[in-house]
Design a protein around this motif. Sequence first.
Motif, short mmCIF file in Angstrom:
data_model
loop_
_atom_site.label_atom_id
_atom_site.label_comp_id
_atom_site.label_asym_id
_atom_site.label_seq_id
_atom_site.Cartn_x
_atom_site.Cartn_y
_atom_site.Cartn_z
N ALA A 220 0.84 -1.19 0.00
CA ALA A 220 0.00 0.00 0.00
C ALA A 220 0.88 1.24 0.00
N THR A 223 0.61 7.65 2.84
CA THR A 223 0.36 9.06 2.54
C THR A 223 1.10 9.96 3.53
N THR A 227 -1.54 7.47 6.55
CA THR A 227 -2.54 6.44 6.28
C THR A 227 -2.05 5.54 5.15
N ARG A 229 -2.95 3.66 1.73
CA ARG A 229 -3.91 3.88 0.64
C ARG A 229 -3.71 2.83 -0.46
N GLU A 230 -4.83 2.40 -1.03
CA GLU A 230 -4.84 1.49 -2.17
C GLU A 230 -4.03 0.21 -1.95
#
Length: 671
Positions: A220, A223, A227, A229-230
């Motif tokens: 992933a 960020t 966090t 993300r994706e």
Amino acid sequence: MGDQVQTLPYGSWPSPIDATLAAAHDGHAEYVGFVGEEVWWTEPRPTEGGRRTLVRRGPDGGEESLLPAPWNVRSRVIEYGGQPWAGTVRDGEPLVVFVNFADQRLYRYRAGADPQPLTPLSSAGGGLRWVDPQLRPDRDEVWCVLEEFTGDGPTDVRRVLAAVPLDGSAAQDRDAVRELTEERHRFVTGPRVSPDGRRAAWLAWDHPRMPWDGTELVVADVTDDGTLREPRTAAGGPEESIAQADWAADGTLVYSSDRTGWWNLYGLGPDGRERALCARAEEFGGPLWKIGSRWFAPLESGLIAVVHGRGATALGILDPETGEVVDAAGPWTEYAPTLAVHGGRVVSIGASPRSAYEVVELDTVPHARPSTRGGAPIGHARVIGAAQDDPVDPAYYPEPQIRTFHGPAGREIHAHVYPPHHPDHVAPGDELPPYVVWAHGGPTSRAPLVLDLAIAYFTSRGIGVAEVNYGGSTGYGRAYRDRLREQWGVVDVEDCAAVARALADEGTADRDRLAIRGGSAGGWTTAASLTTTDLYACGTILYPILDLASWGSGETHDFESQYLETLVGPLAEVPARYAERSPAEHAERVTTPFLLLQGLDDVICPPAQCERFLARLEGQRVPHAYIAFEGEGHGFRRATTMVRVLESELSLYAQVFGLNPPGIPTLELAK
């Protein structure tokens, strides 16, 4: 030692290795790591209730135990736990976090101060648990696996990656714990963050798979606000087991996959191209029983420290450019799946048939790249902690043999044979020795060839031991491991029997004085052997599985709750197989004496399994003893327990085999 060798029957040789000595040396160092320049690890304390403490090696080379009783550095995530601590240096002082066993909270440790809790308690089920912490000082957080019980049932549980504030603000506030992932998967390992901080990688899998069946490598983006993300699957799948993943200094994602039938290393470059780093018919990974196990660690130089081998394991340095591996010189023939690196320093935990597990350091700094000419070793390996301190003359240690036997259809069976051995005593020339077959737990595991004073306890008295790495064991490739698929209670029983018969046929063991023993899955194999063969004169069963249908339908913990789907077969499709193979369903077939040992706090193989077995045995008039230990879980840890276990086991063999070991309390056998 005297100059005169005496002749005494097997089983009656006097030995300085008593049960108290063996118990005091049970367990070994685990989970090595660097805190700045210092090496830290965990160590057992059998005489202190079986707890584990944190140990540091100071600048002067001395060892210091950092946490007094009752602190116990051990996680209960998936019940088997895993990496329970992490450390770094901040403002010139150690910054360390660890999991405490009693309450499963994550604590922050500072030298000279009491540990401070970082996570809250929860009253639901097994509460909140943590494992595989990764310090993120840049965010003032520690990232780890959170296991959270949502109810009172063993499978009422969720697992996610989470970020815990290092300032203690979550100690009373569950909402202050920041969850990094959703519940996409039932099981996850702790995240590893790339050198540039932009990506994180972890492993995930779901029921009914176990991690050695199939896992996914998830990547992933990280960020700016911390966090994930994706998340996306970069490798792995239902039939491909990835055992570990980590980042190299150049941003390559390195991982261990068994896609070829062996756990080998692969690299996924920043450009998305994948390549094999070392294609060999040997293992660079293993079964992920404990989250955070490490079989490899990338170095700043671009080299990779590896724990690898076929059957046994070595510590080596892999050059990913050439695929060459050069092993560290030294007496160690087995390394545990724990590694830490700092600069050019590599630390692991190694053992041999003459030494228990020691903390070993390999310094690769003098070498930019390993020289493979002539297979010359790289660097200099030395013991830096938990050094072997022989409690008795090593002349009393067993002298094992690495053997390969053959079972049904000629299949190979790997084993370690430990003949009776004593520097001052031999048996009469016409006497053959009694032998005990040891079946290891797991069953997806392996018996390592290392010094074990529990084995020496028997061999130094004139009782042989044969450790069998039956079909299903790890270390010999996936095909060997998969032999046990839907064959548990068949292949393991057959392989142990084949070794016992071969030892008798060749005149190594007394055919009329054969026993079998094992714990957990080995307890199952022992009980199954006593109900399906007439080969053994007695058996010792420790914290076993005895009733498959109950164990596979809600009686055990979440991690293994669907393990039998592959070991035995789908319960919904083959319920009769579960009944046919369960020793509890066929207690009347047991005709030989046995010893049954159980921890009352065991949530993996609960006491109810033993109680049902004994209830169904009632009226059979089979000599036996059942000893249940308060305060013990799955696998015994307290010195007092282990003393009673060894002495009771020896007494069983003495009574059944007609031995006369001096100074051993008599085990009372009921009928």
